[in-house]
Scaffold this active site. Structure first.
Site, short mmCIF file in Angstrom:
data_model
loop_
_atom_site.label_atom_id
_atom_site.label_comp_id
_atom_site.label_asym_id
_atom_site.label_seq_id
_atom_site.Cartn_x
_atom_site.Cartn_y
_atom_site.Cartn_z
N GLY A 154 7.29 0.95 -9.41
CA GLY A 154 7.78 -0.37 -9.75
C GLY A 154 6.69 -1.13 -10.47
O GLY A 154 5.59 -0.61 -10.69
N HIS B 90 0.19 7.29 -12.29
CA HIS B 90 0.65 6.61 -13.50
C HIS B 90 -0.02 5.24 -13.65
O HIS B 90 -0.46 4.89 -14.75
CB HIS B 90 2.18 6.46 -13.43
CG HIS B 90 2.79 5.93 -14.67
ND1 HIS B 90 3.35 4.67 -14.73
CD2 HIS B 90 2.96 6.48 -15.91
CE1 HIS B 90 3.84 4.47 -15.94
NE2 HIS B 90 3.62 5.55 -16.68
N ASP B 91 -0.13 4.49 -12.56
CA ASP B 91 -0.83 3.20 -12.62
C ASP B 91 -2.27 3.40 -13.06
O ASP B 91 -2.80 2.64 -13.88
CB ASP B 91 -0.81 2.50 -11.25
CG ASP B 91 0.56 1.94 -10.88
OD1 ASP B 91 1.48 1.98 -11.72
OD2 ASP B 91 0.69 1.46 -9.74
N GLY C 240 3.65 -2.92 -11.27
CA GLY C 240 2.38 -3.23 -10.64
C GLY C 240 2.32 -2.85 -9.18
O GLY C 240 2.70 -3.61 -8.33
N ASP D 250 3.38 8.26 -19.68
CA ASP D 250 4.80 8.24 -19.32
C ASP D 250 5.35 9.65 -19.17
O ASP D 250 6.14 9.93 -18.26
CB ASP D 250 5.60 7.44 -20.35
CG ASP D 250 5.32 5.95 -20.30
OD1 ASP D 250 4.60 5.50 -19.38
OD2 ASP D 250 5.81 5.23 -21.18
N TYR E 60 3.71 2.28 -4.84
CA TYR E 60 3.25 2.23 -6.22
C TYR E 60 4.33 2.29 -7.28
O TYR E 60 4.06 2.00 -8.45
CB TYR E 60 2.22 3.34 -6.47
CG TYR E 60 0.94 3.06 -5.76
CD1 TYR E 60 -0.02 2.23 -6.32
CD2 TYR E 60 0.69 3.56 -4.49
CE1 TYR E 60 -1.18 1.91 -5.66
CE2 TYR E 60 -0.47 3.25 -3.81
CZ TYR E 60 -1.40 2.43 -4.40
OH TYR E 60 -2.54 2.11 -3.74
#
EC number: 3.1.1.4
Length: 121
Positions: A29, A48-49, A31, A89, A27
């Site tokens: 990086g 975070h995604d 996308g 973030d 996960y």
């Protein structure tokens, strides 16, 4: 934006973001690639995604936001329209710091066991 995000990570972890987290696990990086997160550090990226996926304001990851440091803590701008983005973030930067002990170099550029997402946010 990516520069601000990188500065948060650098200050929280002491690590240069791209070589350290740019292509890590399933996960971390651009996308996520899917599959089961590889330990705590990769789980930070999964969360975070998901956080980015739930943004209701300022959905562009290249938008700037205001933030500051207060006694070593990231503080996102209270009235900033991109506060949600900043909070996403901030959470991952803190999560990376809290999970420095789970970082394993063998998961850098680790794509073999990453498959379509099997864990909904």
């Amino acid at each position: 934006d990516l520069w601000q995000f990188g500065q948060m990570i650098l200050k929280e972890t002491g690590k240069i973001p791209f070589p350290y987290y740019g292509a890590y696990g399933c996960y971390c990086g651009w996308g996520g690639r899917g599959g089961k997160p590889k330990a705590g550090t990769d789980r930070c990226c999964y969360v975070h995604d998901c956080c980015y996926g739930k943004l209701t304001s300022c959905p562009k990851t290249d938008d700037r936001y205001s933030y500051s440091w207060l006694d070593g803590t990231i503080v996102c701008g209270e009235d900033d329209p991109c506060k949600e983005l900043c909070e996403c973030d901030k959470k991952i930067a803190v999560c990376f710091r809290e999970n420095l002990g789970t970082y394993n170099k063998k998961y850098r550029y680790h794509l073999k066991s990453c498959k379509k997402a099997d864990k909904p946010c």
